[in-house]
Design an enzyme around this catalytic site. Structure first.
Site, PDB file in Angstrom:
ATOM      1  N   GLU A 197      -4.007 -12.433 -11.058  1.00 51.01           N
ATOM      2  CA  GLU A 197      -4.920 -12.405 -10.887  1.00 51.01           C
ATOM      3  C   GLU A 197      -6.263 -12.617 -12.413  1.00 51.01           C
ATOM      4  OE1 GLU A 197      -6.494  -7.997  -8.786  1.00 51.01           O
ATOM      5  OE2 GLU A 197      -7.817  -9.072  -9.199  1.00 51.01           O
ATOM      6  N   LYS A 223      -0.749 -14.444   1.627  1.00 52.28           N
ATOM      7  CA  LYS A 223      -0.763 -12.554   0.287  1.00 52.28           C
ATOM      8  C   LYS A 223       0.532 -13.989  -0.592  1.00 52.28           C
ATOM      9  CE  LYS A 223      -1.413  -9.537  -2.554  1.00 52.28           C
ATOM     10  NZ  LYS A 223      -0.680  -7.426  -2.428  1.00 52.28           N
ATOM     11  N   ASN A 255      -9.827  -8.554  -2.791  1.00 54.12           N
ATOM     12  CA  ASN A 255     -10.842  -7.910  -2.578  1.00 54.12           C
ATOM     13  C   ASN A 255     -11.596  -7.005  -2.010  1.00 54.12           C
ATOM     14  OD1 ASN A 255      -8.913  -6.534  -4.605  1.00 54.12           O
ATOM     15  ND2 ASN A 255     -10.334  -7.572  -6.492  1.00 54.12           N
ATOM     16  N   HIS A 266     -13.868  -4.261  -0.789  1.00 57.45           N
ATOM     17  CA  HIS A 266     -13.306  -3.446  -1.115  1.00 57.45           C
ATOM     18  C   HIS A 266     -14.119  -2.524  -2.978  1.00 57.45           C
ATOM     19  CE1 HIS A 266      -9.176  -4.772   0.548  1.00 57.45           C
ATOM     20  NE2 HIS A 266      -8.669  -3.512  -0.334  1.00 57.45           N
ATOM     21  N   GLU A 325      -6.560  -4.549   7.085  1.00 57.05           N
ATOM     22  CA  GLU A 325      -6.252  -5.913   5.776  1.00 57.05           C
ATOM     23  C   GLU A 325      -5.976  -6.810   6.702  1.00 57.05           C
ATOM     24  OE1 GLU A 325      -6.590  -4.952   2.329  1.00 57.05           O
ATOM     25  OE2 GLU A 325      -6.802  -2.596   1.988  1.00 57.05           O
ATOM     26  N   HIS A 341      -8.251   4.475   3.182  1.00 57.61           N
ATOM     27  CA  HIS A 341      -8.479   3.259   2.295  1.00 57.61           C
ATOM     28  C   HIS A 341      -9.552   2.268   3.165  1.00 57.61           C
ATOM     29  CE1 HIS A 341      -8.131  -0.083  -0.701  1.00 57.61           C
ATOM     30  NE2 HIS A 341      -7.628  -0.611   0.444  1.00 57.61           N
ATOM     31  N   HIS A 397     -14.587   0.850  -1.524  1.00 59.15           N
ATOM     32  CA  HIS A 397     -13.896   2.287  -2.707  1.00 59.15           C
ATOM     33  C   HIS A 397     -15.177   2.925  -2.726  1.00 59.15           C
ATOM     34  CE1 HIS A 397     -10.400  -0.846  -4.673  1.00 59.15           C
ATOM     35  NE2 HIS A 397     -10.304   0.127  -3.731  1.00 59.15           N
ATOM     36  N   LYS A 406       1.473  -5.919  -7.939  1.00 59.18           N
ATOM     37  CA  LYS A 406       1.581  -4.618  -8.867  1.00 59.18           C
ATOM     38  C   LYS A 406       1.728  -3.794  -8.811  1.00 59.18           C
ATOM     39  CE  LYS A 406      -3.814  -6.645  -8.501  1.00 59.18           C
ATOM     40  NZ  LYS A 406      -4.814  -6.634  -8.417  1.00 59.18           N
ATOM     41  N   ARG A 448      -6.808 -14.343  -6.726  1.00 61.41           N
ATOM     42  CA  ARG A 448      -6.119 -13.487  -6.395  1.00 61.41           C
ATOM     43  C   ARG A 448      -7.340 -12.199  -5.435  1.00 61.41           C
ATOM     44  NH1 ARG A 448      -0.712 -10.551  -7.759  1.00 61.41           N
ATOM     45  NH2 ARG A 448      -0.939  -8.656  -6.244  1.00 61.41           N
ATOM     46  N   ARG A 501      13.624  -0.705 -19.687  1.00 60.23           N
ATOM     47  CA  ARG A 501      12.528  -1.594 -20.099  1.00 60.23           C
ATOM     48  C   ARG A 501      12.765  -2.866 -18.725  1.00 60.23           C
ATOM     49  NH1 ARG A 501      14.521  -1.301 -25.983  1.00 60.23           N
ATOM     50  NH2 ARG A 501      13.206  -0.546 -27.075  1.00 60.23           N
TER      51      ARG A 501
HETATM   52  N1  NAD Z   1       0.542  -2.695  -4.998  1.00 57.89           N
HETATM   53  C1  NAD Z   1      -0.966  -3.232  -4.299  1.00 57.89           C
HETATM   54  O1  NAD Z   1      -0.708  -4.645  -4.159  1.00 57.89           O
HETATM   55  C2  NAD Z   1      -1.104  -2.558  -3.560  1.00 57.89           C
HETATM   56  C3  NAD Z   1      -2.815  -2.850  -2.199  1.00 57.89           C
HETATM   57  C4  NAD Z   1      -2.945  -2.417  -1.801  1.00 57.89           C
HETATM   58  C5  NAD Z   1      -2.795  -0.531  -1.203  1.00 57.89           C
HETATM   59  N2  NAD Z   1      -1.970  -0.279  -2.949  1.00 57.89           N
HETATM   60  C6  NAD Z   1      -1.448   1.147  -2.484  1.00 57.89           C
HETATM   61  O2  NAD Z   1      -1.228   1.215  -1.723  1.00 57.89           O
HETATM   62  C7  NAD Z   1      -1.307   3.099  -1.248  1.00 57.89           C
HETATM   63  C8  NAD Z   1      -1.783   3.027   0.337  1.00 57.89           C
HETATM   64  O3  NAD Z   1      -0.200   2.661   1.288  1.00 57.89           O
HETATM   65  P1  NAD Z   1      -0.490   2.919   2.380  1.00 57.89           P
HETATM   66  O4  NAD Z   1      -1.682   2.999   3.085  1.00 57.89           O
HETATM   67  O5  NAD Z   1       0.695   2.656   2.789  1.00 57.89           O
HETATM   68  O6  NAD Z   1      -0.294   4.850   2.237  1.00 57.89           O
HETATM   69  P2  NAD Z   1       1.020   6.031   2.316  1.00 57.89           P
HETATM   70  O7  NAD Z   1       2.282   5.682   1.306  1.00 57.89           O
HETATM   71  O8  NAD Z   1       0.740   7.486   1.739  1.00 57.89           O
HETATM   72  O9  NAD Z   1       1.907   5.830   3.701  1.00 57.89           O
HETATM   73  C9  NAD Z   1       0.649   6.871   5.006  1.00 57.89           C
HETATM   74  C10 NAD Z   1       1.270   7.960   5.086  1.00 57.89           C
HETATM   75  O10 NAD Z   1       2.198   7.765   6.462  1.00 57.89           O
HETATM   76  C11 NAD Z   1       3.463   7.960   6.513  1.00 57.89           C
HETATM   77  N3  NAD Z   1       4.150   7.003   6.592  1.00 57.89           N
HETATM   78  C12 NAD Z   1       4.643   5.914   5.977  1.00 57.89           C
HETATM   79  N4  NAD Z   1       5.329   5.223   6.696  1.00 57.89           N
HETATM   80  C13 NAD Z   1       5.558   5.289   8.120  1.00 57.89           C
HETATM   81  C14 NAD Z   1       6.214   5.393   9.843  1.00 57.89           C
HETATM   82  N5  NAD Z   1       6.865   4.107   9.664  1.00 57.89           N
HETATM   83  N6  NAD Z   1       5.995   6.341  10.339  1.00 57.89           N
HETATM   84  C15 NAD Z   1       5.540   7.307  10.483  1.00 57.89           C
HETATM   85  N7  NAD Z   1       4.788   8.322   8.287  1.00 57.89           N
HETATM   86  C16 NAD Z   1       4.938   6.739   7.785  1.00 57.89           C
HETATM   87  C17 NAD Z   1       3.712   8.719   4.807  1.00 57.89           C
HETATM   88  O11 NAD Z   1       4.462   9.350   4.489  1.00 57.89           O
HETATM   89  C18 NAD Z   1       1.926   8.671   4.220  1.00 57.89           C
HETATM   90  O12 NAD Z   1       1.658  10.018   4.392  1.00 57.89           O
HETATM   91  C19 NAD Z   1      -2.620   3.171  -1.923  1.00 57.89           C
HETATM   92  O13 NAD Z   1      -1.654   4.025  -2.766  1.00 57.89           O
HETATM   93  C20 NAD Z   1      -3.418   1.839  -2.892  1.00 57.89           C
HETATM   94  O14 NAD Z   1      -3.318   2.547  -3.514  1.00 57.89           O
HETATM   95  C21 NAD Z   1      -1.208  -0.793  -3.605  1.00 57.89           C
HETATM   96 ZN    ZN Z   2      -6.539  -2.418   0.321  1.00 57.59          ZN
END
Ligand code: NAD
Ligand code: ZN
Length: 371
Positions: free
Chosen positions: A237, A227, A246, A249, A185, A267, A253, A143, A242, A121
């Site tokens: 949100e 942020k 977007n 986005h 971003e 993305h 998307h 999030k 917040r 939990r």
């Molecule tokens: N929680 C939130 O508020 C929020 C906000 C924006 C995005 N997201 C989520 O984040 C995700 C995307 O995150 P991302 O763009 O970081 O993608 P990711 O975590 O898939 O990383 C991208 C790629 O880079 C590699 N990688 C990561 N760090 C590295 C490093 N230092 N050196 C070499 N390779 C590295 C990873 O293995 C992966 O292949 C999506 O699922 C999205 O929905 C969440």
């Molecule tokens: Zn984004």
């Protein structure tokens, strides 16, 4: 350079520490959180060198630790991986008062955060983000989510981390394409409400992408502070603040969905094109000066990000793209709130947008494969 930013959320407040080389010194921050038990570190297979640094630092400080290495990629944010991760954390013996470390990009952060929201939990977790996107966006704000067949991020929880440790030097191993996508971003914060920061990006974005450590640290600290302020003003949100995050986005998307989530358009690339379209649409609505929209598109071109449908490789019709928007989880009672702009740094939430009008606007845009 070292910066410390507080996310002010009353009892759920937490610090974000930003410092080049922080991974080597992470034990200073993690050892006090660790009881006699084993600290679990969850990561993906692309992060082996950084995992080695972190484990060496913890072991040297006498913190017992164990790594859980998951497959890289968006598919890891799944029910299957969530279940397996929870089982592993229980086997390791994680208790409610313990802190699990998420070392990785947004995929690892979102999955681990959600696992920690439901494990016993709720247990604590620490974000150690390793992509630019995760450092400036997903690691802060609580999030967490996984994806399902019905769509991205549809199952999740708000669960704030206890601490965020950002080491900009880990970006040295991040592929340029991922770095650029995260940079979209960064720029977004300037477009939302900070025209001076957008001007800074115009002047320093290329240096940041080329590896300038000062530019990277400055941009990360600035974006994280923005942020943190937004999250403190609207944690769940609910009041519209917040939602400003977007920007770009809704268009983005739709482009990502059209590209098929196959890696053809990642993305941040969708967000860049989406911001250009949001500004273009704001011009078409008579809200924004064309010069401001032109500056946004010019900056994306300067740094190699897509500035619209054509550059994003999208050939679909306006109606087809709008059909993707109709599946957006923000769609309520037939309307979709849009982030529009009265200028650079003057973004607002508009609930009067007619999707047919958006389709007409999109049909008038240059697109891939159409002269
Ligand atoms: N929680 C939130 O508020 C929020 C906000 C924006 C995005 N997201 C989520 O984040 C995700 C995307 O995150 P991302 O763009 O970081 O993608 P990711 O975590 O898939 O990383 C991208 C790629 O880079 C590699 N990688 C990561 N760090 C590295 C490093 N230092 N050196 C070499 N390779 C590295 C990873 O293995 C992966 O292949 C999506 O699922 C999205 O929905 C969440
Ligand atoms: Zn984004």
């Amino acid at each position: 350079m070292s910066a410390r930013i507080e996310v002010e959320l009353g009892a759920r407040s937490y610090p974000i520490v930003i410092e080049a080389g922080l991974l080597d010194r992470a034990a200073q921050h993690l050892a006090p959180l660790s009881p006699a038990r084993t600290m679990a570190i969850v990561t993906d297979a692309n992060l082996a060198p950084h995992l080695a640094t972190l484990q060496a630092a913890l072991t040297a400080a006498g913190v017992r630790n164990e790594a859980i290495v998951l497959p890289p990629g968006e598919a890891t944010k799944s029910w299957t991986q969530l279940a397996a991760l929870c089982d592993r954390l229980l086997e390791i013996g994680v208790e409610r008062g313990d802190h699990v470390v998420a070392l990785g990009g947004g995929v690892i952060g979102d999955l681990v955060g959600f696992a920690c929201a439901i494990l016993k939990r709720g247990c604590h977790f620490v974000q150690v983000p390793t992509t630019l996107l995760a450092q400036v966006d997903s690691s802060v704000g609580g999030k967490t989510a996984i994806n399902t067949r019905a769509g991205k991020n549809l199952i999740g929880a708000f669960h704030q981390p206890a601490l965020v440790l950002i080491d900009p030097s880990v970006l040295q191993t991040l592929p340029l394409r991922e770095l650029r996508a995260g940079y979209a971003e960064v720029v977004k914060y300037g477009l939302i409400d900070d025209p001076a920061f957008f001007a800074w990006c115009e002047a320093h974005g290329a240096a940041l992408l080329a590896g300038d450590p000062d530019a990277r640290s400055h941009a990360i600290a600035h974006a994280v502070a923005a942020k943190a302020r937004i999250v403190a003003a609207d944690e769940h949100e609910t009041n519209g603040t917040r939602a400003l995050l977007n920007l770009g986005h809704t268009f983005g998307h739709a482009l990502e969905a059209e590209a098929g989530f196959t890696g053809a358009l990642i993305h941040g690339e969708g967000v860049a094109a989406g911001c250009a379209l949001a500004f273009g649409y704001s011009v078409a609505r008579g809200l924004c000066a064309p010069e401001d929209a032109a500056r946004v598109s010019a900056h994306w071109r300067d740094v190699g990000l897509p500035d619209g449908l054509a550059a994003a490789g999208i050939a679909a019709s306006g109606e087809r793209l709008v059909a993707h928007m109709r599946h957006d989880k923000k769609m309520t009672a037939g309307t979709l709130p849009f982030l529009l702009a009265r200028g650079i740094g003057r973004t607002y939430l508009d609930k009067t947008v007619d999707l047919t009008d958006v389709a007409t606007f999109l049909d008038a845009q240059p697109r891939a494969g159409v002269a």
